[in-house]
Design a protein around this motif. Structure first.
Motif: not given
Length: 399
Positions: A382-387
């Motif tokens: 999820x953090x990767x998607x946001x980045x």
């Protein structure tokens, strides 16, 4: 009025189809929970089952898409449901582990056919992007409802005096499959001319993957399914092993995760009429990350912190579930009806890979007794998607 009634009836059948696929695909968590009690099966060994479900899905979606396009989408969907019915009625009598591998292969193939058909039918029966997004969100919501139903059903069976007959719980899926398949065949007979496409076969064009926008979209979709798989297949194991809950409560956790996911997608299908899909996407994504990280810190405490976590964690489904249909509908709404089934096949390919890698990775975490890091691991995609979305600006690229 007659057309509206037909469309409503059709939408119900499409939702029932997704409920069937969902109940079978997400029975993985139940099978893992049951078979993990047998010393012959390791977590990594059970995690391999995901490949037997997802890799055939990926291959079939690529190589059968032209055949499906030449036939009726309704008839192809009905055949996929008949296969699901046969699998559901046979599993109580074939209990060997090797059969489960074949079982998941057949379910995976059926799902890949069904998903291409459902997405294509929705595209063919909606007139604009918002209608497409609303119908897509409702159909995807039915998928989460299927997860809720299957987990609640098996939680009841496994807590009863008939728990040794748990495999017969799949008969419910079998009956729903048969009924829906028959309805779709009837619908197909009323308008066969709308579904047949010329017999010309197009080559598989992998050059579409060189399009940065397409590749970016497929990467995000893969990460979303990666995150969903961590929860859908392994949450009961986390509850049982790390939070010391009973098998009944462990399956209920997965059921309520699905229930809140269902609510998230239903509310999203209404909210999209007033707000931009990408605003909903970002709001859900950031809220989900915050909730997961908060849940991790709650889990580090004894007593009250763990009790709170037991009850609030399923809320994560409310925020994660809208991500997939929002991104899908935003991207696919711009595709021509004739091209959408090909793009759906690539979506299935990438989501299958994302699901398999997510399940195998999570299995490794439990096998190595790293369950304390389960929640932190779940936040990574999820953090990767946001980045990634911050760097590439989804809103500009999807228009």
């Amino acid at each position: 009025m007659l057309i509206n009634k037909k469309n409503k009836s059709l939408n119900v059948n499409l939702m029932l189809s997704f409920i069937v696929f969902s109940m079978l695909l997400n029975s993985m968590s139940i099978i893992i929970l049951q078979l993990s009690q047998n010393a012959q099966h390791t977590y990594t060994g059970l995690g391999i089952l995901e490949f037997f479900k997802d890799i055939p899905v990926a291959l079939v979606s690529i190589f059968l898409v032209d055949y499906i396009k030449r036939k009726s989408f309704y008839l192809s969907l009905a055949i996929a449901l008949f296969i699901c019915a046969v699998c559901s009625f046979s599993i109580p009598f074939l209990t060997e582990f090797w059969f489960l591998k074949i079982w998941f292969v057949l379910i995976g193939i059926s799902f890949s056919i069904g998903k291409i058909c459902v997405f294509s039918i929705i595209k063919n029966t909606t007139s604009n992007e918002k209608d497409f997004s609303v119908t897509m969100s409702r159909t995807e919501a039915a998928f989460m409802l299927g997860i809720f139903i299957v987990n609640m059903e098996f939680a009841i069976i496994l807590s009863s005096n008939y728990q040794e007959f748990w495999r017969f719980g799949f008969w419910l899926v079998g009956f729903i499959s048969l009924w829906t398949a028959i309805q779709l065949i009837k619908y197909h007979k009323t308008q066969p001319s709308e579904e047949t496409i010329s017999n010309t076969t197009s080559k598989i064009d992998f050059r579409v993957l060189t399009d940065k926008k397409v590749l970016f979209f497929l990467s995000l979709i893969s990460l979303i399914i990666f995150a969903e798989q961590i929860f859908n297949s392994w949450l009961p194991i986390f509850y049982k092993n790390s939070l010391n809950s009973s098998a009944f409560f462990a399956l209920q956790s997965s059921a309520f995760l699905a229930f809140f996911s269902f609510l998230g997608r239903i509310i999203t299908s209404k909210a999209v009429k007033r707000f931009s899909p990408m605003k909903i996407f970002y709001t859900s994504l950031i809220s989900g990350i915050i909730l997961i990280i908060s849940a991790y810190f709650l889990g580090q405490e004894n007593g009250l912190g763990v009790k709170i976590l037991l009850f609030i964690f399923p809320l994560i489904g409310f925020f994660i579930a809208p991500l997939y249909p929002m991104l899908n509908s935003k991207f696919l709404a711009n595709y021509h009806e004739r091209k959408i089934s090909r793009m759906v096949s690539f979506i299935i390919l990438f989501t299958s890979l994302g699901g398999s890698i997510g399940s195998i990775s999570t299995a490794y975490i439990f096998q190595k007794n790293l369950a304390n890091y389960y929640l932190l691991f779940a936040s990574i995609p999820l953090i990767l998607i946001l980045i990634l979305s911050s760097f590439f600006s989804i809103k500009e690229k999807m228009y």
